[in-house]
Design a protein around this motif. Structure first.
Motif, PDB file in Angstrom:
ATOM      1  N   GLU A   6       5.507   2.926 -19.789  1.00  0.00           N
ATOM      2  CA  GLU A   6       6.511   2.031 -19.221  1.00  0.00           C
ATOM      3  C   GLU A   6       6.979   1.005 -20.251  1.00  0.00           C
ATOM      4  O   GLU A   6       6.226   0.641 -21.170  1.00  0.00           O
ATOM      5  CB  GLU A   6       5.952   1.261 -18.011  1.00  0.00           C
ATOM      6  N   SER A   7       8.184   0.540 -20.053  1.00  0.00           N
ATOM      7  CA  SER A   7       8.726  -0.535 -20.877  1.00  0.00           C
ATOM      8  C   SER A   7       9.793  -1.270 -20.077  1.00  0.00           C
ATOM      9  O   SER A   7      10.245  -0.775 -19.038  1.00  0.00           O
ATOM     10  CB  SER A   7       9.309   0.009 -22.187  1.00  0.00           C
ATOM     11  N   GLY A   8      10.182  -2.445 -20.578  1.00  0.00           N
ATOM     12  CA  GLY A   8      11.283  -3.163 -19.956  1.00  0.00           C
ATOM     13  C   GLY A   8      10.901  -4.383 -19.138  1.00  0.00           C
ATOM     14  O   GLY A   8      11.771  -5.089 -18.636  1.00  0.00           O
ATOM     15  N   GLY A   9       9.611  -4.612 -18.965  1.00  0.00           N
ATOM     16  CA  GLY A   9       9.204  -5.783 -18.204  1.00  0.00           C
ATOM     17  C   GLY A   9       9.449  -7.068 -18.980  1.00  0.00           C
ATOM     18  O   GLY A   9       9.846  -7.051 -20.142  1.00  0.00           O
ATOM     19  N   GLY A  10       9.214  -8.188 -18.295  1.00  0.00           N
ATOM     20  CA  GLY A  10       9.390  -9.474 -18.956  1.00  0.00           C
ATOM     21  C   GLY A  10       9.470 -10.599 -17.963  1.00  0.00           C
ATOM     22  O   GLY A  10       9.197 -10.427 -16.770  1.00  0.00           O
ATOM     23  N   LEU A  11       9.866 -11.757 -18.476  1.00  0.00           N
ATOM     24  CA  LEU A  11      10.038 -12.951 -17.653  1.00  0.00           C
ATOM     25  C   LEU A  11      11.521 -13.117 -17.352  1.00  0.00           C
ATOM     26  O   LEU A  11      12.362 -13.082 -18.268  1.00  0.00           O
ATOM     27  CB  LEU A  11       9.514 -14.170 -18.408  1.00  0.00           C
ATOM     28  N   VAL A  12      11.834 -13.313 -16.088  1.00  0.00           N
ATOM     29  CA  VAL A  12      13.231 -13.456 -15.681  1.00  0.00           C
ATOM     30  C   VAL A  12      13.314 -14.507 -14.585  1.00  0.00           C
ATOM     31  O   VAL A  12      12.366 -14.677 -13.804  1.00  0.00           O
ATOM     32  CB  VAL A  12      13.795 -12.089 -15.211  1.00  0.00           C
ATOM     33  N   GLN A  13      14.430 -15.188 -14.534  1.00  0.00           N
ATOM     34  CA  GLN A  13      14.628 -16.187 -13.492  1.00  0.00           C
ATOM     35  C   GLN A  13      14.992 -15.512 -12.180  1.00  0.00           C
ATOM     36  O   GLN A  13      15.550 -14.405 -12.174  1.00  0.00           O
ATOM     37  CB  GLN A  13      15.730 -17.154 -13.902  1.00  0.00           C
ATOM     38  N   ASP A 108      -3.800  12.476 -10.246  1.00  0.00           N
ATOM     39  CA  ASP A 108      -2.847  11.366 -10.332  1.00  0.00           C
ATOM     40  C   ASP A 108      -2.770  10.864 -11.770  1.00  0.00           C
ATOM     41  O   ASP A 108      -3.811  10.725 -12.437  1.00  0.00           O
ATOM     42  CB  ASP A 108      -3.264  10.224  -9.410  1.00  0.00           C
ATOM     43  N   TYR A 109      -1.566  10.559 -12.183  1.00  0.00           N
ATOM     44  CA  TYR A 109      -1.337  10.065 -13.537  1.00  0.00           C
ATOM     45  C   TYR A 109      -0.579   8.741 -13.467  1.00  0.00           C
ATOM     46  O   TYR A 109       0.399   8.622 -12.724  1.00  0.00           O
ATOM     47  CB  TYR A 109      -0.544  11.076 -14.362  1.00  0.00           C
ATOM     48  N   TRP A 110      -1.055   7.794 -14.254  1.00  0.00           N
ATOM     49  CA  TRP A 110      -0.480   6.448 -14.254  1.00  0.00           C
ATOM     50  C   TRP A 110      -0.158   6.019 -15.678  1.00  0.00           C
ATOM     51  O   TRP A 110      -0.862   6.362 -16.619  1.00  0.00           O
ATOM     52  CB  TRP A 110      -1.485   5.441 -13.683  1.00  0.00           C
ATOM     53  N   GLY A 111       0.896   5.220 -15.786  1.00  0.00           N
ATOM     54  CA  GLY A 111       1.149   4.560 -17.049  1.00  0.00           C
ATOM     55  C   GLY A 111       0.269   3.328 -17.175  1.00  0.00           C
ATOM     56  O   GLY A 111      -0.514   3.011 -16.275  1.00  0.00           O
ATOM     57  N   GLN A 112       0.432   2.624 -18.280  1.00  0.00           N
ATOM     58  CA  GLN A 112      -0.393   1.444 -18.530  1.00  0.00           C
ATOM     59  C   GLN A 112       0.120   0.214 -17.796  1.00  0.00           C
ATOM     60  O   GLN A 112      -0.579  -0.789 -17.679  1.00  0.00           O
ATOM     61  CB  GLN A 112      -0.461   1.164 -20.046  1.00  0.00           C
ATOM     62  N   GLY A 113       1.332   0.291 -17.291  1.00  0.00           N
ATOM     63  CA  GLY A 113       1.926  -0.822 -16.557  1.00  0.00           C
ATOM     64  C   GLY A 113       2.747  -1.741 -17.449  1.00  0.00           C
ATOM     65  O   GLY A 113       2.499  -1.851 -18.652  1.00  0.00           O
ATOM     66  N   THR A 114       3.724  -2.377 -16.829  1.00  0.00           N
ATOM     67  CA  THR A 114       4.529  -3.370 -17.528  1.00  0.00           C
ATOM     68  C   THR A 114       4.664  -4.595 -16.617  1.00  0.00           C
ATOM     69  O   THR A 114       4.919  -4.461 -15.417  1.00  0.00           O
ATOM     70  CB  THR A 114       5.897  -2.809 -17.937  1.00  0.00           C
ATOM     71  N   GLN A 115       4.452  -5.760 -17.175  1.00  0.00           N
ATOM     72  CA  GLN A 115       4.437  -6.988 -16.389  1.00  0.00           C
ATOM     73  C   GLN A 115       5.857  -7.474 -16.123  1.00  0.00           C
ATOM     74  O   GLN A 115       6.675  -7.588 -17.043  1.00  0.00           O
ATOM     75  CB  GLN A 115       3.664  -8.083 -17.142  1.00  0.00           C
ATOM     76  N   VAL A 116       6.106  -7.788 -14.862  1.00  0.00           N
ATOM     77  CA  VAL A 116       7.366  -8.417 -14.454  1.00  0.00           C
ATOM     78  C   VAL A 116       7.022  -9.765 -13.835  1.00  0.00           C
ATOM     79  O   VAL A 116       6.220  -9.824 -12.893  1.00  0.00           O
ATOM     80  CB  VAL A 116       8.125  -7.542 -13.441  1.00  0.00           C
ATOM     81  N   THR A 117       7.598 -10.811 -14.372  1.00  0.00           N
ATOM     82  CA  THR A 117       7.372 -12.150 -13.847  1.00  0.00           C
ATOM     83  C   THR A 117       8.714 -12.771 -13.512  1.00  0.00           C
ATOM     84  O   THR A 117       9.596 -12.876 -14.372  1.00  0.00           O
ATOM     85  CB  THR A 117       6.633 -13.036 -14.865  1.00  0.00           C
ATOM     86  N   VAL A 118       8.860 -13.151 -12.240  1.00  0.00           N
ATOM     87  CA  VAL A 118      10.094 -13.780 -11.780  1.00  0.00           C
ATOM     88  C   VAL A 118       9.776 -15.239 -11.466  1.00  0.00           C
ATOM     89  O   VAL A 118       9.067 -15.538 -10.517  1.00  0.00           O
ATOM     90  CB  VAL A 118      10.662 -13.067 -10.546  1.00  0.00           C
ATOM     91  N   SER A 119      10.298 -16.107 -12.291  1.00  0.00           N
ATOM     92  CA  SER A 119       9.966 -17.526 -12.149  1.00  0.00           C
ATOM     93  C   SER A 119      11.035 -18.372 -12.821  1.00  0.00           C
ATOM     94  O   SER A 119      11.628 -17.970 -13.830  1.00  0.00           O
ATOM     95  CB  SER A 119       8.603 -17.807 -12.791  1.00  0.00           C
ATOM     96  N   SER A 120      11.260 -19.546 -12.252  1.00  0.00           N
ATOM     97  CA  SER A 120      12.192 -20.492 -12.864  1.00  0.00           C
ATOM     98  C   SER A 120      11.444 -21.454 -13.787  1.00  0.00           C
ATOM     99  O   SER A 120      12.055 -22.320 -14.409  1.00  0.00           O
ATOM    100  CB  SER A 120      12.944 -21.260 -11.790  1.00  0.00           C
TER     101      SER A 120
END
Length: 120
Positions: A6-13, A108-120
């Protein structure tokens, strides 16, 4: 071997957008249902969306309908989760998933995960 990255996660408002990608390898991607799960802090992992092999049918949980879309590009062996109008409650680790059955046994197969943080 099966790999999901996975890719594309991050911090977003709040109100912002992110697009997650999951690059798959090691199996015939175009013949497998693909899913996105998420796990919020202190909560169980939950299914967010899944998409049929052809991409013709997608299903999303009610809390993200109208905001998230799931798609795939079988030529690129990649599944996407477009997330719009993000809310703080969307915060969590997002995982790509698939599964297969071999002689009646489910794997079952899983990716390593990507962190999504929604915060102001």
């Amino acid at each position: 071997q099966v790999q999901l990255v996975e890719s594309g996660g991050g911090l977003v408002q709040p109100g912002g957008s992110l697009r997650l990608s999951c690059a798959a390898s090691g199996f015939t991607f175009s013949t497998y249902v693909m899913s996105w799960y998420r796990q919020a802090p202190g909560k169980e992992r939950e299914l967010v969306a899944h998409i049929t092999p052809s991409g013709g049918i997608t299903n999303l949980i009610d809390s993200v309908k109208g905001r998230f879309t799931c798609s795939r590009d079988n030529a690129k062996n990649t599944v996407y989760l477009q997330m719009n109008i993000l809310k703080p409650e969307d915060t969590g680790v997002y995982y790509c998933h698939t599964n297969k059955r071999v002689v009646g046994v489910r794997y079952d197969y899983w990716g390593q995960g990507t962190q999504v943080t929604v915060s102001s």
